[in-house]
Motif scaffolding. Sequence first.
Motif, PDB file in Angstrom:
ATOM      1  N   ARG A  26       0.956  -1.164  -0.008  1.00 47.21           N
ATOM      2  CA  ARG A  26      -0.071  -0.019   0.010  1.00 47.21           C
ATOM      3  C   ARG A  26       0.747   1.189   0.035  1.00 47.21           C
ATOM      4  N   ALA A  27       0.673   2.192  -0.801  1.00 52.82           N
ATOM      5  CA  ALA A  27       1.195   3.543  -0.936  1.00 52.82           C
ATOM      6  C   ALA A  27       0.917   4.265   0.339  1.00 52.82           C
ATOM      7  N   HIS A  28       1.945   4.919   0.719  1.00 54.43           N
ATOM      8  CA  HIS A  28       1.762   5.692   1.952  1.00 54.43           C
ATOM      9  C   HIS A  28       2.350   7.072   1.679  1.00 54.43           C
ATOM     10  N   SER A  29       1.674   8.290   1.695  1.00 55.45           N
ATOM     11  CA  SER A  29       2.172   9.564   1.589  1.00 55.45           C
ATOM     12  C   SER A  29       1.988  10.435   2.878  1.00 55.45           C
ATOM     13  N   GLY A  30       0.942  11.021   3.240  1.00 55.60           N
ATOM     14  CA  GLY A  30       0.913  11.504   4.527  1.00 55.60           C
ATOM     15  C   GLY A  30       0.554  10.489   5.367  1.00 55.60           C
ATOM     16  N   GLY A  31      -0.316   9.571   5.126  1.00 53.61           N
ATOM     17  CA  GLY A  31      -0.702   8.383   6.120  1.00 53.61           C
ATOM     18  C   GLY A  31      -1.921   8.786   6.912  1.00 53.61           C
ATOM     19  N   THR A  32      -2.509   9.911   6.633  1.00 60.95           N
ATOM     20  CA  THR A  32      -3.710  10.328   7.609  1.00 60.95           C
ATOM     21  C   THR A  32      -4.883   9.366   7.445  1.00 60.95           C
ATOM     22  N   ASP A  33      -5.039   8.852   6.166  1.00 61.55           N
ATOM     23  CA  ASP A  33      -6.141   7.981   5.796  1.00 61.55           C
ATOM     24  C   ASP A  33      -5.669   6.469   6.009  1.00 61.55           C
ATOM     25  N   LEU A  34      -4.387   5.985   5.581  1.00 63.30           N
ATOM     26  CA  LEU A  34      -3.968   4.664   5.625  1.00 63.30           C
ATOM     27  C   LEU A  34      -3.948   4.228   6.632  1.00 63.30           C
ATOM     28  N   LEU A  35      -3.248   4.956   7.476  1.00 62.96           N
ATOM     29  CA  LEU A  35      -3.025   4.358   8.889  1.00 62.96           C
ATOM     30  C   LEU A  35      -4.319   4.071   9.651  1.00 62.96           C
ATOM     31  N   GLY A 108      -1.516  15.669   5.489  1.00 61.74           N
ATOM     32  CA  GLY A 108      -2.204  14.849   4.401  1.00 61.74           C
ATOM     33  C   GLY A 108      -1.757  15.661   2.963  1.00 61.74           C
ATOM     34  N   THR A 109      -1.532  14.772   2.014  1.00 59.80           N
ATOM     35  CA  THR A 109      -1.257  15.145   0.476  1.00 59.80           C
ATOM     36  C   THR A 109      -2.439  15.283  -0.348  1.00 59.80           C
ATOM     37  N   LEU A 110      -2.064  15.720  -1.665  1.00 60.55           N
ATOM     38  CA  LEU A 110      -2.991  16.044  -2.385  1.00 60.55           C
ATOM     39  C   LEU A 110      -3.375  14.749  -3.315  1.00 60.55           C
ATOM     40  N   GLY A 112      -2.870  11.797  -1.712  1.00 56.47           N
ATOM     41  CA  GLY A 112      -3.766  10.798  -0.607  1.00 56.47           C
ATOM     42  C   GLY A 112      -5.122  11.432  -0.843  1.00 56.47           C
ATOM     43  N   ASN A 113      -5.322  12.605  -0.942  1.00 58.36           N
ATOM     44  CA  ASN A 113      -6.732  13.033  -0.801  1.00 58.36           C
ATOM     45  C   ASN A 113      -7.393  12.569  -1.935  1.00 58.36           C
ATOM     46  N   LEU A 114      -6.984  12.462  -3.119  1.00 58.93           N
ATOM     47  CA  LEU A 114      -7.865  11.724  -4.353  1.00 58.93           C
ATOM     48  C   LEU A 114      -7.906  10.247  -4.004  1.00 58.93           C
ATOM     49  N   SER A 161     -13.502  13.024  -0.682  1.00 60.74           N
ATOM     50  CA  SER A 161     -12.490  14.309  -1.034  1.00 60.74           C
ATOM     51  C   SER A 161     -13.102  15.512  -1.329  1.00 60.74           C
ATOM     52  N   ASP A 162     -12.497  16.606  -0.783  1.00 63.18           N
ATOM     53  CA  ASP A 162     -13.000  17.864  -1.178  1.00 63.18           C
ATOM     54  C   ASP A 162     -12.266  18.463  -2.235  1.00 63.18           C
ATOM     55  N   THR A 163     -10.958  17.975  -2.269  1.00 57.53           N
ATOM     56  CA  THR A 163     -10.345  18.771  -3.748  1.00 57.53           C
ATOM     57  C   THR A 163     -10.656  18.050  -4.950  1.00 57.53           C
ATOM     58  N   VAL A 209       0.956   4.485  -9.218  1.00 58.56           N
ATOM     59  CA  VAL A 209       1.139   5.858  -8.210  1.00 58.56           C
ATOM     60  C   VAL A 209       0.666   7.093  -9.021  1.00 58.56           C
ATOM     61  N   VAL A 210      -0.243   7.622  -8.243  1.00 61.70           N
ATOM     62  CA  VAL A 210      -0.418   9.355  -8.808  1.00 61.70           C
ATOM     63  C   VAL A 210       0.787   9.976  -8.389  1.00 61.70           C
ATOM     64  N   ALA A 211       1.170  10.596  -9.673  1.00 58.58           N
ATOM     65  CA  ALA A 211       2.547  11.382  -9.727  1.00 58.58           C
ATOM     66  C   ALA A 211       2.111  12.998  -9.427  1.00 58.58           C
ATOM     67  N   ARG A 227     -17.300  25.372  -1.781  1.00 55.86           N
ATOM     68  CA  ARG A 227     -17.732  25.352  -0.401  1.00 55.86           C
ATOM     69  C   ARG A 227     -18.462  24.185   0.212  1.00 55.86           C
ATOM     70  N   LYS A 228     -18.337  23.448   1.093  1.00 53.68           N
ATOM     71  CA  LYS A 228     -19.006  22.552   1.816  1.00 53.68           C
ATOM     72  C   LYS A 228     -19.738  23.074   3.178  1.00 53.68           C
ATOM     73  N   VAL A 229     -21.022  22.023   3.154  1.00 57.68           N
ATOM     74  CA  VAL A 229     -21.726  22.227   4.500  1.00 57.68           C
ATOM     75  C   VAL A 229     -21.309  21.149   5.413  1.00 57.68           C
TER      76      VAL A 229
HETATM   77  C1  LIG Z   1     -10.061  13.268  11.346  1.00 56.40           C
HETATM   78  C2  LIG Z   1      -9.983  13.200   9.714  1.00 56.40           C
HETATM   79  C3  LIG Z   1     -10.700  14.126   9.232  1.00 56.40           C
HETATM   80  C4  LIG Z   1     -10.738  14.383   7.824  1.00 56.40           C
HETATM   81  N1  LIG Z   1     -11.393  15.176   6.963  1.00 56.40           N
HETATM   82  C5  LIG Z   1     -11.334  15.171   5.728  1.00 56.40           C
HETATM   83  C6  LIG Z   1     -11.971  16.196   5.125  1.00 56.40           C
HETATM   84  O1  LIG Z   1     -12.828  17.174   5.575  1.00 56.40           O
HETATM   85  N2  LIG Z   1     -11.950  16.336   3.716  1.00 56.40           N
HETATM   86  C7  LIG Z   1     -11.306  15.349   2.860  1.00 56.40           C
HETATM   87  O2  LIG Z   1     -10.840  15.461   1.767  1.00 56.40           O
HETATM   88  N3  LIG Z   1     -10.226  14.375   3.544  1.00 56.40           N
HETATM   89  C8  LIG Z   1     -10.373  14.448   5.099  1.00 56.40           C
HETATM   90  N4  LIG Z   1      -9.545  13.400   5.595  1.00 56.40           N
HETATM   91  C9  LIG Z   1      -8.913  12.304   4.959  1.00 56.40           C
HETATM   92  C10 LIG Z   1      -7.328  12.569   4.825  1.00 56.40           C
HETATM   93  O3  LIG Z   1      -6.890  13.331   5.881  1.00 56.40           O
HETATM   94  C11 LIG Z   1      -7.048  13.398   3.480  1.00 56.40           C
HETATM   95  O4  LIG Z   1      -7.813  12.929   2.395  1.00 56.40           O
HETATM   96  C12 LIG Z   1      -5.536  13.393   3.242  1.00 56.40           C
HETATM   97  O5  LIG Z   1      -5.363  14.356   2.163  1.00 56.40           O
HETATM   98  C13 LIG Z   1      -4.937  12.082   2.843  1.00 56.40           C
HETATM   99  O6  LIG Z   1      -3.628  12.170   2.422  1.00 56.40           O
HETATM  100  P1  LIG Z   1      -2.571  11.299   2.745  1.00 56.40           P
HETATM  101  O7  LIG Z   1      -1.515  11.762   2.253  1.00 56.40           O
HETATM  102  O8  LIG Z   1      -2.607  11.476   4.313  1.00 56.40           O
HETATM  103  O9  LIG Z   1      -2.925   9.986   2.529  1.00 56.40           O
HETATM  104  P2  LIG Z   1      -2.674   8.509   2.843  1.00 56.40           P
HETATM  105  O10 LIG Z   1      -3.498   8.299   4.126  1.00 56.40           O
HETATM  106  O11 LIG Z   1      -1.150   8.522   2.856  1.00 56.40           O
HETATM  107  O12 LIG Z   1      -3.194   7.587   1.634  1.00 56.40           O
HETATM  108  C14 LIG Z   1      -4.498   7.572   1.390  1.00 56.40           C
HETATM  109  C15 LIG Z   1      -5.020   6.567   0.533  1.00 56.40           C
HETATM  110  O13 LIG Z   1      -4.190   6.765  -0.896  1.00 56.40           O
HETATM  111  C16 LIG Z   1      -3.158   5.883  -1.274  1.00 56.40           C
HETATM  112  N5  LIG Z   1      -2.312   6.889  -1.817  1.00 56.40           N
HETATM  113  C17 LIG Z   1      -1.561   8.025  -0.984  1.00 56.40           C
HETATM  114  N6  LIG Z   1      -0.824   8.475  -1.966  1.00 56.40           N
HETATM  115  C18 LIG Z   1      -1.086   7.726  -3.297  1.00 56.40           C
HETATM  116  C19 LIG Z   1      -0.436   8.144  -4.376  1.00 56.40           C
HETATM  117  N7  LIG Z   1       0.424   9.346  -4.629  1.00 56.40           N
HETATM  118  N8  LIG Z   1      -0.453   7.333  -5.585  1.00 56.40           N
HETATM  119  C20 LIG Z   1      -1.411   6.252  -5.271  1.00 56.40           C
HETATM  120  N9  LIG Z   1      -2.105   5.980  -4.335  1.00 56.40           N
HETATM  121  C21 LIG Z   1      -1.881   6.572  -3.122  1.00 56.40           C
HETATM  122  C22 LIG Z   1      -2.991   5.199  -0.179  1.00 56.40           C
HETATM  123  O14 LIG Z   1      -2.385   3.843  -0.236  1.00 56.40           O
HETATM  124  C23 LIG Z   1      -4.206   5.268   0.691  1.00 56.40           C
HETATM  125  O15 LIG Z   1      -5.095   4.233   0.351  1.00 56.40           O
HETATM  126  C24 LIG Z   1      -9.982  13.288   7.185  1.00 56.40           C
HETATM  127  C25 LIG Z   1      -8.885  12.507   7.922  1.00 56.40           C
HETATM  128  C26 LIG Z   1      -8.975  12.352   9.111  1.00 56.40           C
HETATM  129  C27 LIG Z   1      -8.359  11.256   9.901  1.00 56.40           C
END
Ligand SMILES: Cc1cc2nc3c(=O)[nH]c(=O)nc-3n(C[C@H](O)[C@H](O)[C@H](O)COP(=O)(O)OP(=O)(O)OC[C@H]3O[C@@H](n4cnc5c(N)ncnc54)[C@H](O)[C@@H]3O)c2cc1C
Length: 325
Positions: A26-35, A108-110, A112-114, A161-163, A209-211, A227-229
């Motif tokens: 599993r790819a790990h960028s910021g890890g905020t969702d993955l972990l 968190g990264t762009l 990872g957000n997608l 995702s918001d972005t 990998v999303v580059a 804008r989001k509600v």
């Molecule tokens: C409390 C909380 C609130 C949040 N609120 C929001 C919110 O309001 N809006 C929102 O949009 N998100 C929200 N998030 C989700 C998350 O934090 C963001 O989406 C963040 O941008 C994810 O980026 P990351 O780099 O941490 O992703 P990671 O956790 O590193 O990865 C997320 C997923 O994408 C994959 N991945 C990561 N990078 C790549 C890459 N380059 N190529 C291919 N696959 C990849 C990973 O394998 C994993 O499955 C929230 C998360 C938490 C924990």
Amino acid sequence: MLPSFAYARPTTLAEAVAALADGQGRAHSGGTDLLGCLRDGVFTTPTVVSLSGIPALRGVDETPEGGLRIGALATLTEVAESEAVRSRYRALAEAAASVASPQLRNQGTLGGNLCQKPRCWYYRGDFHCLRKGGDTCFAVAGENRYHCLFGGEGCFIVHPSDTAPALVALGAAVRIVGPGGTRALPVEAFHVLPSVDHRRETVLEPGDVVAEVVLPPPATGLRSTYRKVRARASWDFALVGAALALRLAGDVVREAHVVLAGVAPTPWRAKAVEAALVGHRLDAATIDRAAAAAVAGAEPLAQNGYKVPLVRGLVEERLQAIARG
Ligand SMILES: Cc1cc2nc3c(=O)[nH]c(=O)nc-3n(C[C@H](O)[C@H](O)[C@H](O)COP(=O)(O)OP(=O)(O)OC[C@H]3O[C@@H](n4cnc5c(N)ncnc54)[C@H](O)[C@@H]3O)c2cc1C
């Protein structure tokens, strides 16, 4: 508890692609969702492949055509605070700034957000739901106040995702590097509806990998907004959201891209709203017609009917904001 896994930290994209090519890592960028997914047992993996050591994935740069290239590892804070994004692609700056909390935006990264996983509480919880390989969407007869109004065939998640909606509205493309080489596609074609495949959220294949994300040069007369509600202003996912990118000549709409968030399993292009806008003066009558079109065809579940007037009101409010300039 976080399960154990091996950890790899490649320094080139080719090494990352090779490390992910068997579809197990599993790819790990910021890890905020993955972990969170690993901790909650949404899925397991033998290897977490950190992308953080790959310089090619960083940066926000002008393209030769006058657009903008944003590396997948750009943090949401970098995107939200980039002067180029703020001045030319306002919807994206507003979307990035509205994600989660400052700490999560710093991490968190762009990319990872997608690619983040859906937030459906059945999918995230101890339920062997359709998306996890079972045969039932528990939301249909269960707690479904955060689920979708559009596009929910079999599975009723909303895309989190918001972005992504802002990028779709702005006509951005995503560049993917994988075992077969490099390919680019519109962000609009990146996410997958349940009717196409209810087991995946994106078109990514093993090793992909999303580059980077590439934004086209902004057209003359472009005005955009997101804008989001949400239930809590401090941090929360969208109950509903709207990304709009309109090209105006005077007060006449020449081009319109309207993409809804929080209402469908993918960013949801509201084509009926776009049709109600293009060729018309952006006055009160047009705005009213367009906002009504935003909810045509909505199919609420038992508990999420409140989203219908919310979407309509949000589209109306954002169109009024664009009309004010
Ligand atoms: C409390 C909380 C609130 C949040 N609120 C929001 C919110 O309001 N809006 C929102 O949009 N998100 C929200 N998030 C989700 C998350 O934090 C963001 O989406 C963040 O941008 C994810 O980026 P990351 O780099 O941490 O992703 P990671 O956790 O590193 O990865 C997320 C997923 O994408 C994959 N991945 C990561 N990078 C790549 C890459 N380059 N190529 C291919 N696959 C990849 C990973 O394998 C994993 O499955 C929230 C998360 C938490 C924990």
